[in-house]
Motif scaffolding. Structure first.
Motif, short mmCIF file in Angstrom:
data_model
loop_
_atom_site.label_atom_id
_atom_site.label_comp_id
_atom_site.label_asym_id
_atom_site.label_seq_id
_atom_site.Cartn_x
_atom_site.Cartn_y
_atom_site.Cartn_z
N SER A 426 -6.12 6.09 -6.22
CA SER A 426 -7.38 5.47 -5.81
C SER A 426 -7.30 4.81 -4.45
CB SER A 426 -7.78 4.42 -6.85
OG SER A 426 -6.81 3.37 -6.86
N GLY A 427 -6.09 4.69 -3.91
CA GLY A 427 -5.92 3.97 -2.66
C GLY A 427 -5.53 2.52 -2.84
N GLU A 428 -5.69 2.00 -4.07
CA GLU A 428 -5.26 0.63 -4.34
C GLU A 428 -3.74 0.53 -4.29
OE1 GLU A 428 -7.61 -1.90 -4.85
OE2 GLU A 428 -8.89 -0.24 -4.23
N ALA A 429 -3.25 -0.67 -4.01
CA ALA A 429 -1.81 -0.88 -3.93
C ALA A 429 -1.18 -0.75 -5.31
CB ALA A 429 -1.51 -2.26 -3.35
N GLU A 430 -0.01 -0.13 -5.37
CA GLU A 430 0.76 -0.08 -6.61
C GLU A 430 1.59 -1.35 -6.70
OE1 GLU A 430 3.37 3.45 -8.18
OE2 GLU A 430 4.67 1.98 -7.18
N ARG A 431 1.37 -2.13 -7.71
CA ARG A 431 2.00 -3.43 -7.85
C ARG A 431 3.50 -3.30 -8.08
NH1 ARG A 431 3.48 -6.65 -12.13
NH2 ARG A 431 3.32 -8.90 -11.82
N GLU A 619 -7.51 -3.03 0.70
CA GLU A 619 -7.84 -3.69 1.96
C GLU A 619 -6.79 -4.73 2.36
OE1 GLU A 619 -12.46 -4.34 2.08
OE2 GLU A 619 -11.71 -4.76 0.05
N PHE A 620 -6.37 -5.54 1.37
CA PHE A 620 -5.36 -6.56 1.63
C PHE A 620 -4.49 -6.71 0.39
CE2 PHE A 620 -3.55 -10.75 1.32
CZ PHE A 620 -3.01 -10.93 2.59
N TYR A 621 -3.17 -6.73 0.63
CA TYR A 621 -2.24 -6.91 -0.48
C TYR A 621 -0.94 -7.47 0.06
CZ TYR A 621 -0.04 -5.96 -5.01
OH TYR A 621 0.56 -6.09 -6.22
N CYS A 622 -0.46 -8.51 -0.59
CA CYS A 622 0.80 -9.12 -0.17
C CYS A 622 1.46 -9.75 -1.39
CB CYS A 622 0.58 -10.16 0.93
SG CYS A 622 2.10 -10.82 1.62
N ILE A 650 2.40 -15.16 -2.34
CA ILE A 650 2.45 -14.26 -3.49
C ILE A 650 1.02 -14.08 -4.01
CG2 ILE A 650 3.12 -16.22 -4.97
CD1 ILE A 650 4.71 -14.11 -6.65
N ASN A 651 0.31 -13.11 -3.36
CA ASN A 651 -1.12 -12.90 -3.63
C ASN A 651 -1.86 -14.22 -3.52
OD1 ASN A 651 -0.83 -10.08 -4.17
ND2 ASN A 651 0.02 -10.60 -6.16
N SER A 652 -1.63 -14.91 -2.43
CA SER A 652 -2.07 -16.29 -2.26
C SER A 652 -3.38 -16.35 -1.49
CB SER A 652 -0.96 -17.09 -1.58
OG SER A 652 0.24 -17.06 -2.34
N ALA A 653 -3.59 -17.41 -0.69
CA ALA A 653 -4.88 -17.65 -0.05
C ALA A 653 -4.72 -17.82 1.46
CB ALA A 653 -5.52 -18.91 -0.65
N ALA A 654 -5.81 -17.57 2.17
CA ALA A 654 -5.92 -17.86 3.60
C ALA A 654 -7.32 -18.42 3.81
CB ALA A 654 -5.69 -16.61 4.44
N PHE A 655 -7.45 -19.45 4.64
CA PHE A 655 -8.69 -20.21 4.68
C PHE A 655 -9.44 -20.05 6.00
CE2 PHE A 655 -5.69 -22.92 2.14
CZ PHE A 655 -6.22 -22.58 0.91
N GLY A 678 9.23 -8.30 3.14
CA GLY A 678 8.43 -7.93 1.97
C GLY A 678 7.43 -6.84 2.27
N TRP A 679 6.17 -7.06 1.91
CA TRP A 679 5.11 -6.06 2.06
C TRP A 679 3.81 -6.78 2.37
CZ3 TRP A 679 2.80 -2.78 -2.54
CH2 TRP A 679 1.96 -1.78 -2.02
N LEU A 680 3.16 -6.37 3.45
CA LEU A 680 1.87 -6.92 3.83
C LEU A 680 0.96 -5.77 4.22
CD1 LEU A 680 -0.13 -9.17 4.55
CD2 LEU A 680 1.00 -9.36 6.79
#
Length: 735
Positions: A426-431, A619-622, A650-655, A678-680
């Motif tokens: 689907s294009g989504e990131a594989e966890r 779109e965004f995964y970290c 770890i799948n955290s936040a940005a403000f 890691g992975w961004l």
């Protein structure tokens, strides 16, 4: 023979049973010395001595049970396994006892076993029978107690690590686990991709060989639903079954389907059809790695026990039948590690005089405890690096040479990780199974350099092998450990009155928050839902309240009353949220870690929003990575920190900040080259965004951490942000 290794976090005995033939038990010291010498080929004089040691040695196999204590059957299985080995007289058992020394750990988390057993007895024959306890089943780490095998924060991991990599050097380590109820009946290796490039290919092959032996024996015994090559990968370092790879040993994991603690369950075909994971589209669909699905029905703890017994005996049988092979491979892997590959660093240098002595002492102690050799420079050297050309390495610096038996461990801890960009159709990131990056010096905030060459000849080097924590702390002029209490001095001379929110929806982030404050001898109290709901004057009791990372819904709603007794059901409720608001308006400081920022932003109307909310993983995964921050060093919360800091995300936040008069940005994610390890995926969505924000509200303030400043007790480099935030309660507000 049973030996107590030491005491657990809550002061219970942690034990290991040595099981082998009587003549082997009588000569344990001899076989321990053989294992030690095979682990370090430098200790063996010549081929003749090597062959003698291999010929006389026994394969050391370690089997550890129920580190996750809700996965309770393995600790029961260990008793049955010990009994069968002690009483059976068949040829297979006799061969195991003659050629193998088993180190059987009935539980790597005895504190948790008691917590689970007491809870199960309390809820037996009630509507709540079989649900997990409403508290962490390790005092600090909860499920993360199997995420501590390179950091060694916990007494249990420290004791077992010493048993393995400084005393007995097992060639095979088998970690017995349970997984969810509705999928396969048992997972065994081979593992799923990706694998860590520092794991020797031979080890991956040997892991697969043992896994397929287990799977074949289970199939022959009539068990269905056994899967391989699914879900669990070997990328990540810090687990019980992955740490052996970096010590030239085979690490095996099994994951049996769970019951409801010790209560049987009925699993329907519909539930199995919906179960999906990496490597398994449906628990009813036959594939090469899953040739005989289980059709559903009643699943009992006894089924789990029988599968685990078969798996354990399969490992022990292979160890006995191929005794010489396992010992020889173990030796050869250590020998190969002594030859540093072309283009790799000769060593890693940790320069003296960084001013973060507690961080350095913790990191060096962690390395030494897992068997890595650390040297102190007793005179300066002139070294060349791949970053800054030639420079002087001053006396008092530390050097970690790569030419040592555990070279893979050094590389896996010091090199930045680059997780592959893995996507679903689907294009989504594989966890990933766990985290993507963990580079230890980056987490610790320690400067380090890869050394490519040294100007002085080897005969001119003056190195001292560092032995233990005491020696390091003496070198650095730090207080020595006198007892079990942490020797680290509090960074806050006059700490405020601190409360840490503790939900009955137990979260390891809360436990790690307590761990950090305990490590630095900062007093606090736990704040429960009932107090938050009832207390209208929180400000009279606390100056600071910390909300560990937890979703807003869990904090407010808590456990369902359908699944838990009334005293453990429900969260802080809207009443608690309102009392927190009043606490801040009355002059208190509310500190929110990662996911808990959602509650403060949405319920208190802050001029801040999470810029990553709603983005798809395509779109965004970290997931679990180290990112670079740019820090406003003029802010009180940045006291003692450099302009550039590495933080754990770890799948955290940005403000996004809408009103910078009320909301002051303390740190931003870097504008360029954000990813450190890691992975961004989707870097543009985070570049330059706020990572740490202080917001005023009434007479108080709210501190929003978009990242995990205390992640698993590993991120010493960002601990000062926490300490400085706590100290805000003492300082006048910076308008």
């Amino acid at each position: 023979m049973v030996r107590q290794l030491g005491r657990t976090t809550l002061d219970r005995p942690l034990i290991v049973a040595f099981i082998s033939a009587p003549e082997n038990i009588r000569d344990l010291a001899k076989y321990q010395e053989i294992a030690r010498r095979l682990a370090d080929p430098r200790s063996i004089r010549d081929d003749r001595e090597r062959e003698r040691l291999i010929g006389e040695g026994r394969v050391v196999v370690a089997i550890s049970c129920s580190i996750h204590s809700t996965e309770i059957v393995a600790s029961q299985m260990s008793m049955q396994l010990a009994y069968e080995l002690a009483t059976a007289t068949d040829p297979e058992t006799r061969e195991i006892l003659a050629k193998v020394i088993l180190l059987l750990i009935p539980s790597a988390n005895p504190d948790g076993v008691d917590i689970v057993a007491n809870w199960y007895r309390k809820t037996l024959r009630t509507p709540y029978e079989g649900v997990e306890p409403p508290e962490l089943y390790h005092h600090y780490a909860g499920h993360d107690n199997n995420r501590d095998w390179f950091m060694l924060n916990l007494p249990e991991t420290q004791l077992i690590t010493r048993l393995f990599w400084q005393e007995w050097f097992p060639q095979i380590v088998y970690d017995v686990h349970q997984q969810g109820t509705n999928g396969s009946r048992m997972f065994v290796p081979p593992f799923y991709d990706p694998f860590n490039p520092h794991i020797a290919p031979l080890l991956l092959r040997e892991v697969g060989l043992l896994g397929h032996k287990i799977a074949a024996d289970l199939q022959a015994a009539g068990f269905q639903g056994v899967i391989t090559n699914a879900m669990y990968d070997t990328w990540w370092h810090g687990g019980f079954r992955t740490a052996p790879y970096y010590h030239n040993s085979i690490g095996i994991l099994s994951e049996a389907a769970s019951a409801r603690l010790m209560t049987p369950v009925t699993v329907t075909r519909e539930q199995l059809a919906q179960a999906r994971t990496r490597g398994m589209d449906s628990a009813l669909e036959a594939r090469t790695n899953f040739p005989d699905p289980w059709p559903g029905g009643v699943w009992r703890p006894r089924d789990i026990l029988q599968m685990e017994i078969i798996a354990a005996r399969a490992v022990l049988t292979m160890a006995a039948k191929y005794r010489e092979r396992y010992l020889r491979n173990f030796y050869e892997l250590g020998l190969r590690a002594l030859s540093v590959p072309s283009g790799a660093p000769l060593a890693y240098l940790i320069p003296a005089g960084q001013g973060r002595d507690e961080n350095l002492a913790k990191m060096l102690t962690t390395l030494i405890e897992q068997g890595i050799e650390v040297h102190r420079l007793d005179r300066e050297l002139h070294v060349s690096t791949d970053q800054a050309g030639e420079r002087e390495a001053p006396a008092g610096s530390y050097l970690i040479l790569l030419s040592q038996p555990y070279r893979a461990d050094v590389q896996a801890l010091f090199e930045p990780q680059r997780y592959p960009n893995r996507r679903l159709p689907s294009g989504e990131a594989e966890r990933p199974y766990d985290v993507a990056g963990w580079t230890l010096p980056l987490q610790m905030g320690i400067e380090y350099l890869p050394i490519m060459s040294v100007r002085e000849p080897r005969s001119a080097w003056r190195l001292t092998l560092v032995k233990d924590e005491t020696e390091i702390r003496r070198d650095l002029g730090l207080p020595l450990r006198r007892d079990s209490k942490s020797p680290v001095q509090s960074p806050i001379p006059h700490p405020p009155r601190i409360g840490i929110y503790r939900s009955w929806v137990a979260t390891a982030d809360e436990g790690w928050t307590r761990f950090v404050l305990d490590t630095f001898n900062i007093p606090y109290r736990s704040v429960l839902d009932a107090e938050l709901r009832a207390e209208n004057s929180l400000r009279s009791k606390y100056d600071v309240i910390i909300l560990p990372s937890q979703r807003m819904r869990e904090i407010i709603d808590g456990n369902s009353p359908d699944r838990y007794p009334a005293e453990y059901a429900g969260g802080m409720t809207e009443k608690g949220v309102e009392n927190l608001r009043r606490f801040v308006e009355d002059g208190g400081v509310l500190i929110c870690f990662d996911a808990a920022t959602e509650l403060a932003i949405k319920r208190f109307g802050l001029p801040v929003r999470n810029a990553l909310e709603g983005l798809r993983s395509s779109e965004f995964y970290c997931p679990g990575s180290i990112l670079a921050l740019d820090v406003d060093t003029n802010h009180p919360m940045a006291k003692g920190l450099p302009p550039r800091v590495d933080a754990y995300f770890i799948n955290s936040a940005a403000f996004d900040v809408m009103d910078q008069r009320r909301a002051r940005i303390v740190a931003r994610y870097a504008a360029q080259n954000v990813l450190r390890s890691g992975w961004l995926l989707g870097e543009k969505h985070i570049q330059g965004k706020a990572a740490l924000v202080e917001v005023t509200m009434g007479r108080g303030r709210i501190v929003l951490f978009g990242f995990r400043p205390q992640h698993r007790g590993q991120t010493w480099g960002t601990f000062p942000f926490i300490f400085n935030a706590l100290a805000l309660a003492e300082s006048p507000r910076n308008e």
